[in-house]
Design an enzyme around this catalytic site. Structure first.
Site, PDB file in Angstrom:
ATOM      1  N   GLU A   1       0.876  -1.185   0.000  1.00 42.66           N
ATOM      2  CA  GLU A   1       0.000   0.000   0.000  1.00 42.66           C
ATOM      3  C   GLU A   1       0.905   1.224   0.000  1.00 42.66           C
ATOM      4  O   GLU A   1       1.401   1.668   1.040  1.00 42.66           O
ATOM      5  CB  GLU A   1      -0.950  -0.068   1.194  1.00 42.66           C
ATOM      6  CG  GLU A   1      -1.881  -1.285   1.066  1.00 42.66           C
ATOM      7  CD  GLU A   1      -2.796  -1.547   2.253  1.00 42.66           C
ATOM      8  OE1 GLU A   1      -3.540  -2.545   2.203  1.00 42.66           O
ATOM      9  OE2 GLU A   1      -2.775  -0.757   3.230  1.00 42.66           O
TER      10      GLU A   1
ATOM     11  N   ARG B   1       1.508  -7.786   0.758  1.00 45.95           N
ATOM     12  CA  ARG B   1       0.714  -7.379   1.917  1.00 45.95           C
ATOM     13  C   ARG B   1       1.385  -7.820   3.214  1.00 45.95           C
ATOM     14  O   ARG B   1       1.480  -7.055   4.156  1.00 45.95           O
ATOM     15  CB  ARG B   1      -0.693  -7.976   1.814  1.00 45.95           C
ATOM     16  CG  ARG B   1      -1.642  -7.541   2.957  1.00 45.95           C
ATOM     17  CD  ARG B   1      -3.060  -8.012   2.683  1.00 45.95           C
ATOM     18  NE  ARG B   1      -3.983  -7.746   3.769  1.00 45.95           N
ATOM     19  CZ  ARG B   1      -4.702  -6.648   3.916  1.00 45.95           C
ATOM     20  NH1 ARG B   1      -4.597  -5.667   3.033  1.00 45.95           N
ATOM     21  NH2 ARG B   1      -5.532  -6.493   4.933  1.00 45.95           N
TER      22      ARG B   1
ATOM     23  N   ASN C   1      -1.915  -6.619  10.412  1.00 49.77           N
ATOM     24  CA  ASN C   1      -3.035  -5.822  10.933  1.00 49.77           C
ATOM     25  C   ASN C   1      -4.137  -6.686  11.564  1.00 49.77           C
ATOM     26  O   ASN C   1      -5.255  -6.209  11.795  1.00 49.77           O
ATOM     27  CB  ASN C   1      -3.627  -4.953   9.832  1.00 49.77           C
ATOM     28  CG  ASN C   1      -4.045  -3.582  10.355  1.00 49.77           C
ATOM     29  OD1 ASN C   1      -3.492  -3.093  11.338  1.00 49.77           O
ATOM     30  ND2 ASN C   1      -5.033  -2.970   9.704  1.00 49.77           N
TER      31      ASN C   1
ATOM     32  N   HIS D   1      -3.163   3.381   5.214  1.00 48.35           N
ATOM     33  CA  HIS D   1      -3.541   2.278   4.327  1.00 48.35           C
ATOM     34  C   HIS D   1      -4.093   2.793   3.008  1.00 48.35           C
ATOM     35  O   HIS D   1      -4.638   3.889   2.943  1.00 48.35           O
ATOM     36  CB  HIS D   1      -4.623   1.412   4.978  1.00 48.35           C
ATOM     37  CG  HIS D   1      -4.135   0.624   6.151  1.00 48.35           C
ATOM     38  ND1 HIS D   1      -3.803  -0.706   6.063  1.00 48.35           N
ATOM     39  CD2 HIS D   1      -3.917   0.989   7.432  1.00 48.35           C
ATOM     40  CE1 HIS D   1      -3.413  -1.138   7.254  1.00 48.35           C
ATOM     41  NE2 HIS D   1      -3.467  -0.130   8.105  1.00 48.35           N
TER      42      HIS D   1
ATOM     43  N   TYR E   1     -10.986  -6.401  14.408  1.00 43.75           N
ATOM     44  CA  TYR E   1      -9.736  -7.170  14.420  1.00 43.75           C
ATOM     45  C   TYR E   1      -8.654  -6.378  15.146  1.00 43.75           C
ATOM     46  O   TYR E   1      -8.806  -5.188  15.412  1.00 43.75           O
ATOM     47  CB  TYR E   1      -9.319  -7.539  13.002  1.00 43.75           C
ATOM     48  CG  TYR E   1      -9.599  -6.481  11.963  1.00 43.75           C
ATOM     49  CD1 TYR E   1     -10.766  -6.528  11.204  1.00 43.75           C
ATOM     50  CD2 TYR E   1      -8.721  -5.425  11.771  1.00 43.75           C
ATOM     51  CE1 TYR E   1     -11.041  -5.545  10.260  1.00 43.75           C
ATOM     52  CE2 TYR E   1      -8.986  -4.448  10.831  1.00 43.75           C
ATOM     53  CZ  TYR E   1     -10.145  -4.509  10.081  1.00 43.75           C
ATOM     54  OH  TYR E   1     -10.417  -3.533   9.156  1.00 43.75           O
TER      55      TYR E   1
ATOM     56  N   THR F   1      -5.640  -4.502  15.256  1.00 38.15           N
ATOM     57  CA  THR F   1      -4.814  -3.719  14.334  1.00 38.15           C
ATOM     58  C   THR F   1      -3.485  -3.295  14.962  1.00 38.15           C
ATOM     59  O   THR F   1      -3.332  -3.274  16.187  1.00 38.15           O
ATOM     60  CB  THR F   1      -5.565  -2.439  13.919  1.00 38.15           C
ATOM     61  OG1 THR F   1      -5.878  -1.699  15.113  1.00 38.15           O
ATOM     62  CG2 THR F   1      -6.861  -2.762  13.194  1.00 38.15           C
ATOM     63  N   SER F   2      -2.561  -2.896  14.109  1.00 40.20           N
ATOM     64  CA  SER F   2      -1.280  -2.331  14.563  1.00 40.20           C
ATOM     65  C   SER F   2      -1.517  -1.094  15.416  1.00 40.20           C
ATOM     66  O   SER F   2      -0.894  -0.915  16.457  1.00 40.20           O
ATOM     67  CB  SER F   2      -0.414  -1.936  13.363  1.00 40.20           C
ATOM     68  OG  SER F   2      -0.390  -2.943  12.389  1.00 40.20           O
TER      69      SER F   2
ATOM     70  N   GLU G   1      -7.606   5.327   5.373  1.00 40.49           N
ATOM     71  CA  GLU G   1      -7.793   4.399   4.257  1.00 40.49           C
ATOM     72  C   GLU G   1      -8.159   5.239   3.051  1.00 40.49           C
ATOM     73  O   GLU G   1      -9.219   5.857   3.026  1.00 40.49           O
ATOM     74  CB  GLU G   1      -8.930   3.437   4.611  1.00 40.49           C
ATOM     75  CG  GLU G   1      -9.146   2.307   3.672  1.00 40.49           C
ATOM     76  CD  GLU G   1      -8.068   1.246   3.744  1.00 40.49           C
ATOM     77  OE1 GLU G   1      -7.241   1.229   2.812  1.00 40.49           O
ATOM     78  OE2 GLU G   1      -8.047   0.446   4.691  1.00 40.49           O
TER      79      GLU G   1
ATOM     80  N   TYR H   1      -9.112  -8.576   0.101  1.00 42.94           N
ATOM     81  CA  TYR H   1     -10.147  -9.290   0.848  1.00 42.94           C
ATOM     82  C   TYR H   1     -10.649 -10.558   0.159  1.00 42.94           C
ATOM     83  O   TYR H   1     -11.483 -11.264   0.710  1.00 42.94           O
ATOM     84  CB  TYR H   1     -11.316  -8.352   1.166  1.00 42.94           C
ATOM     85  CG  TYR H   1     -10.983  -7.281   2.201  1.00 42.94           C
ATOM     86  CD1 TYR H   1      -9.832  -7.351   2.978  1.00 42.94           C
ATOM     87  CD2 TYR H   1     -11.840  -6.194   2.391  1.00 42.94           C
ATOM     88  CE1 TYR H   1      -9.530  -6.373   3.916  1.00 42.94           C
ATOM     89  CE2 TYR H   1     -11.550  -5.212   3.338  1.00 42.94           C
ATOM     90  CZ  TYR H   1     -10.396  -5.306   4.091  1.00 42.94           C
ATOM     91  OH  TYR H   1     -10.109  -4.333   5.029  1.00 42.94           O
TER      92      TYR H   1
END
Ligand SMILES: CC(=O)N[C@@H](CC(=O)O)C(=O)O
Ligand SMILES: [Zn+2]
Length: 303
Positions: free
Chosen positions: A16, A55, A62, A108, A156, A158-159, A170, A280
């Protein structure tokens, strides 16, 4: 609330390119991200993935900041990203502790047509909500939307979740491994406003109560599949690139390879986003649905 220790993460996903490039740029010369009362640290979170322009190497960084991962013994036998998560947690955390960094921005890009999006993980973080309100106003008439991922199952690790106030940026559409100047500059401008907000806060400016429109994550929708798990339909042309636009029951959603339309079957209007995100496919997700909500943030002022 305090907001003195701020980090800017790039390369949480190594392909990214806006975040990777901005963080590398600011590591060379940090003048642009310096403010009087803020120390903003630029940091490449997954250097091995950046080097390979992928990724991740072993597992998605992430998703790696779970309590189990962060406390796992095993050192060099662990997947690279789990080791790296532990390292990042030592530097910027520990997650959930008073010593943790105040704010982490995680940069991102998406292949979806989402435009400028800020991602929050809590509807009760008034500091972050006030920051969202500030950024949205500073960006106007350009739009900057807020995605709230507070879902009990879909959230989830994440960092950025290492920080007290985690903020995801994003920006898309941008293909993986590609830099687009419009996307790069849009990300840069969001971060400028974000740092300006923190600077004002640290100077003692009081931010009065406000409301913020957010899109709350509701559901993940997978591609239609056959019995072997192979995808049998694509995002419908009427839905492709229509992130944040209302999707109503009965609207076209997928198109099979032999031309049949599959319609949305939900019970009411939703706002889809992350439509056809490349990363995804492996997560069995064609898009997510969201619901529009207005959140209220109390006034904030530095103690
Ligand atoms: C396309 C992409 O990588 N999106 C991010 C969203 C986030 O940072 O919450 C992710 O799935 O980790
Ligand atoms: Zn990403």
């Amino acid at each position: 609330i305090e907001a003195r220790r701020v980090a800017i993460f790039g390369g949480t996903h190594g392909n990214e390119m806006s975040g990777v490039t901005l963080v590398n740029l600011w590591t060379k010369n940090g003048a642009e991200i310096q403010r009087k009362a803020v120390e903003a640290v630029p940091f490449i979170t997954n250097p091995k993935a950046v080097e390979k322009c992928t990724r991740y190497v072993d597992t998605d960084l992430n998703r790696a900041f779970t309590p189990e991962n962060l406390s796992a013994p095993g050192g060099n036998n662990l997947p690279y990203e789990v080791l790296r998560a532990q390292e990042i947690n030592r530097i910027f955390g520990p997650k959930g502790s008073p010593e943790a960094y105040d704010v982490i921005f995680d940069l991102h890009n998406t292949t979806s047509n989402m435009g400028c999006t800020l991602i929050l993980e809590s509807s009760k973080d008034y500091f972050n909500l006030q920051m969202m309100n500030y950024i949205k106003k500073a960006m106007a008439p350009a739009s900057c939307l807020v995605l709230l991922n507070e879902h009990p199952l879909l959230k989830y690790s994440t960092s950025r979740s290492v920080a007290k106030h985690p903020v995801g940026l994003e920006v898309g559409p941008q293909p993986q491994g590609v830099l687009r100047s419009n996307i790069f500059e849009a990300m840069r401008v969001i971060l400028k406003h974000a740092l300006d907000f923190i600077e004002l806060f640290n100077e003692g400016v009081e931010f009065p109560p406000c409301t913020v429109e957010v899109f709350r994550v509701l559901e993940r929708i997978d591609y239609p599949r056959d019995a072997n798990g192979n995808i049998i339909a694509m995002v419908h042309p009427n839905l492709q690139d229509c992130d944040w636009e209302p999707l109503n029951p009965g609207d076209p959603m997928f198109q099979t390879f032999d031309g049949k339309t599959i319609h949305y079957q939900g019970s009411g209007t939703v706002y889809p986003t992350f439509i056809n995100e490349a990363a995804y496919y492996e997560k069995q997700q064609a898009f997510i649905t969201t619901r529009r909500e207005t959140l209220v943030a109390s006034a904030i002022k530095k103690a």
